[in-house]
Write an enzyme that holds these catalytic residues in place. Structure first.
Site, PDB file in Angstrom:
ATOM      1  N   LYS B 119      15.371  20.922  20.361  1.00  0.00           N
ATOM      2  CA  LYS B 119      14.183  20.811  19.611  1.00  0.00           C
ATOM      3  C   LYS B 119      12.969  21.114  20.392  1.00  0.00           C
ATOM      4  O   LYS B 119      11.933  21.529  19.776  1.00  0.00           O
ATOM      5  CB  LYS B 119      14.050  19.538  19.033  1.00  0.00           C
ATOM      6  N   GLU B 203       7.831  12.539  17.033  1.00  0.00           N
ATOM      7  CA  GLU B 203       7.150  13.091  16.086  1.00  0.00           C
ATOM      8  C   GLU B 203       6.292  12.457  15.060  1.00  0.00           C
ATOM      9  O   GLU B 203       6.509  11.264  14.652  1.00  0.00           O
ATOM     10  CB  GLU B 203       8.071  13.973  15.348  1.00  0.00           C
ATOM     11  N   HIS B 238      17.585  10.017   5.075  1.00  0.00           N
ATOM     12  CA  HIS B 238      17.698  11.232   5.570  1.00  0.00           C
ATOM     13  C   HIS B 238      19.046  12.055   5.170  1.00  0.00           C
ATOM     14  O   HIS B 238      19.328  13.132   5.503  1.00  0.00           O
ATOM     15  CB  HIS B 238      17.374  11.407   7.186  1.00  0.00           C
ATOM     16  N   ARG B 295      23.806  27.309  10.804  1.00  0.00           N
ATOM     17  CA  ARG B 295      25.167  27.271  10.182  1.00  0.00           C
ATOM     18  C   ARG B 295      24.961  27.400   8.756  1.00  0.00           C
ATOM     19  O   ARG B 295      23.678  27.549   8.239  1.00  0.00           O
ATOM     20  CB  ARG B 295      25.755  25.984  10.656  1.00  0.00           C
TER      21      ARG B 295
END
Lengths: 178, 500
Positions: B119, B203, B238, B295
């Site tokens: 990330k 974040e 999530h 993917r």
């Protein structure tokens, strides 16, 4: 010779839901029932593929029995489950009486909401816990889930240890209600 | 080089999905049999089975055992490997090992997987290519103390995310400073377990954003297109529960802006194959880059339904080195598609997993409905894999039509033997703001009060059935007919043959 049942006690059966709703049905049961002031037919059917359904007011309701144990039932209608215990007027009275007696007990069991593995125990015996406090980390289906305490009180006993596998509804912790 | 055979290093519905396209292209398919589900349906659909079920490896699950998978592919001279999603799909070492062994990896280069998977690197690339980003830590965070320090700068609430992660695992929102230590431990533990890497980064947490992602297709010759967006805001912890394409939140101008940004991200790593660029969109239509998934995604069918492009076929063609047969201007979004994830979960008990056997499963079939599933009558839901049983994808000329058809299809989607999220789908369809298209990622926690829907008569009908069944059985045992009138039975029907 079979004795005739006493009319007053055997003339109805009661389905008591897990949310304490009462559904009464006159016995002997018939396919036409009184519901909200109208007489409506209930039809039980099975389709060629082996699905069971109820026809009620010209609509199909998909039916499945998830659990059945003596008089305890979990029945699924259109994908939503409903739990009942089927009672006679006498057994219902008895049950209500026992429940009142039971209310004096102040110990509450924290049960596993799903099958999984105990990753961590966040409290010890004798600890003070508050409602909403995380007490156990349970891993299930690749997620770590915080199990929150739903009462305030003192930890009476811890029934599991790190690494244990638990089934749904297994008692993990007993809390003495404050 | 034309691919003649594929080893699918995956199971369930995605294995069957890949087999379907392989079959249409005349490619031989290989799958792996494990001792976890030796009777699974995907095994029958494939041309060849590689049996891993004899050896039990407790330390490394079969679908993660890359050397075993590669050596078996070589032994059978299989051309290529498709990883599906999950498992080894985003493991750069696996893609690299395939390349080293001369097996075509049907996916991006190991370098692209590595850089987008990390990330910190991905964010630096986004920044360098003028793609908007959220504030946060420069890299992974050492300990709760450092996390608190950074969070103070960025401002609470913040979100902790697994550096190697995805799919909601290893993610925790921290609202207050005092929660940091506990959440930090949870996130790192989960990350270590799920991704073999405990690193987490910080974040800024955007309250109530939409989750919008763009489907990318890119070939090995530098051509990159996007196939529009997917709206994935309806989530629980999530985990996506339904997805649609297009999104009710985007207009043409915003779609172009975000699509262009997604293409810049893909180009920054010389991406090829299918990929997905995820963004958060706030209520003022500002978007920020989250991550790129290197993917095929679970929700790829909604894109296929609106574009008419078979993404698995494209992945295979790209892996063979072919050029994309279309440019951006050729991509048209036709109508609206919604995917409903049907999971074996008990929505009435907080979506807890519901194990068991699918006794029967059936759904309505017509031109607007597609069902991707890995189960059929008799399939067992094991605790070893995720809880998804099927994906119901419905197409309509517009959103309203797609919603109407969804209601009908969900009503006729019947599963016997386990609790499922179908009742949740009904609840979503009843919700006014969902119907209007005005929702975001807080939909489940704030907007949808009850996570399942039932009509008042349904509880009574269930009560009646329980009573009827109890009475019938009582009479049978006692050889009396106290409860159910003899000869006047409601039906000759005996439901509970299977029950003890």
């Amino acid at each position: 010779m079979a004795r005739e049942p006493k009319k007053k006690t055997q003339s109805k059966l009661i389905a008591l839901s897990s949310t304490n709703k009462v559904y009464e049905f006159k016995t002997p049961l018939e396919k036409r029932i009184n519901y909200k002031g109208e007489k409506v037919d209930i039809k039980l059917r099975e389709d060629p593929n082996g699905f069971s359904y109820i026809v009620w007011k010209n609509k199909k309701y998909m039916l499945d029995v998830i659990e059945k144990n003596q008089n305890k039932y979990t029945v699924m209608i259109n994908g939503v489950w409903h739990s009942f215990s089927v009672e006679t007027p006498v057994s219902l009275k008895r049950r209500r009486f026992l429940e009142q007696q039971g209310d004096t007990s102040s110990s509450v069991a924290i049960e596993a909401p799903m099958p999984g593995k105990i990753i961590d125990i966040l409290v010890e015996e004798g600890a003070d816990v508050k409602e909403g406090e995380p007490i156990i980390i349970l891993e299930a289906m690749k997620m770590q889930n915080e199990i929150l305490c739903h009462v305030s009180g003192i930890v009476k006993s811890v029934e599991v240890k790190k690494g244990d596998s638990v089934m749904k509804d297994d008692v993990m912790i007993d809390i003495q209600r404050a | 080089m034309k691919i003649k055979s594929i080893l699918i290093a995956n199971r369930g519905e995605i294995a069957i999905r890949i087999i379907r396209t392989a079959r249409e292209m005349g490619i031989k398919s290989y799958v792996i049999k494990t001792n976890k589900e030796p009777n699974a349906w995907y095994l029958e659909e494939a041309d060849e089975i590689i049996d891993f079920s004899e050896t039990i490896n407790d330390t490394l699950p079969d679908f993660l055992d890359m050397e075993k998978i590669i050596s078996n592919a070589k032994k059978r001279k299989v051309d290529s490997i498709h990883p599906g999603y999950g498992f080894l799909a985003e493991n750069p070492d696996f893609a690299r090992r395939c390349e080293e062994e001369g097996i075509i990896f049907i996916g991006p280069s190991h370098d692209a997987i590595y850089r987008m998977g990390n990330k910190t690197i991905a964010k630096e690339l986004a920044k360098a290519h003028d793609v908007p980003l959220l504030g946060g830590s420069a890299g992974s965070v050492r300990d709760p103390e450092e996390a608190i320090e950074i969070a103070r700068k960025v401002g609470f609430p913040i979100i902790l995310k697994a550096a190697a992660g995805g799919g909601g695992r290893g993610m925790r929102v921290v609202e207050k400073e005092k929660d940091m230590e506990r959440m930090f431990t949870l996130a790192t533990n989960e990350a270590a377990k799920a991704f073999n890497n405990p690193d987490v980064f910080i974040e800024k947490f955007v309250r109530e954003p939409r989750h919008i992602e763009f489907q990318i297709l890119a070939d090995k010759h530098g051509n990159v297109v996007h196939l529009g967006e997917r709206e994935c805001s309806v989530q629980r912890k999530h985990q996506k529960l339904l997805e649609e394409s297009p999104s009710p939140a985007l207009d043409k101008a915003l779609r172009k802006k975000m699509g262009d940004a997604a293409i810049r991200i893909a180009k920054s790593v010389n991406y090829y194959s299918a990929g997905t660029v995820e963004f958060l969109l706030d209520d003022k239509n500002h978007f920020s880059f989250m991550e790129m998934n290197t993917r095929i995604q679970v929700e790829h069918p909604v894109t296929e339904m609106v574009t008419g492009i078979d993404l698995i076929e494209q992945m295979i063609l790209i892996a063979q080195g072919e050029k994309l047969a279309f440019a951006q201007k050729d991509i048209k979004l036709n109508g609206w598609a919604i995917e409903w994830r049907i999971n074996a979960e008990d929505v009435q008990s907080g979506f807890s997993p519901s194990l068991g056997t699918i006794e029967k499963i059936s759904w309505p079939q017509d031109d607007h409905i597609r069902v991707d599933t890995g189960v059929r009558d008799g399939s067992v839901i094991t605790p070893y894999y995720d809880s998804m049983i099927a994906k119901l994808i419905v197409h309509g000329e517009d959103r309203e039509k797609a919603l109407q058809r969804s209601s009908l299809a969900i009503r006729k989607f019947w599963i016997k033997g386990t609790k499922t999220t179908l009742a949740f789908c009904r609840a979503v369809l009843q919700n006014k703001n969902f119907r209007k298209g005005t929702f975001n990622t807080s939909f489940l926690s704030k907007e949808l009060k009850l996570h399942y829907h039932h009509e008042p008569d349904e509880a009574m009908l269930a009560a009646f059935f329980a009573t009827y069944d109890y009475a019938r059985e009582f009479d049978e045992n006692e050889e009396k007919s106290l409860h159910v009138k003899k000869g006047k039975e409601i039906s000759p029907w005996v439901l509970n043959k299977r029950l003890s």
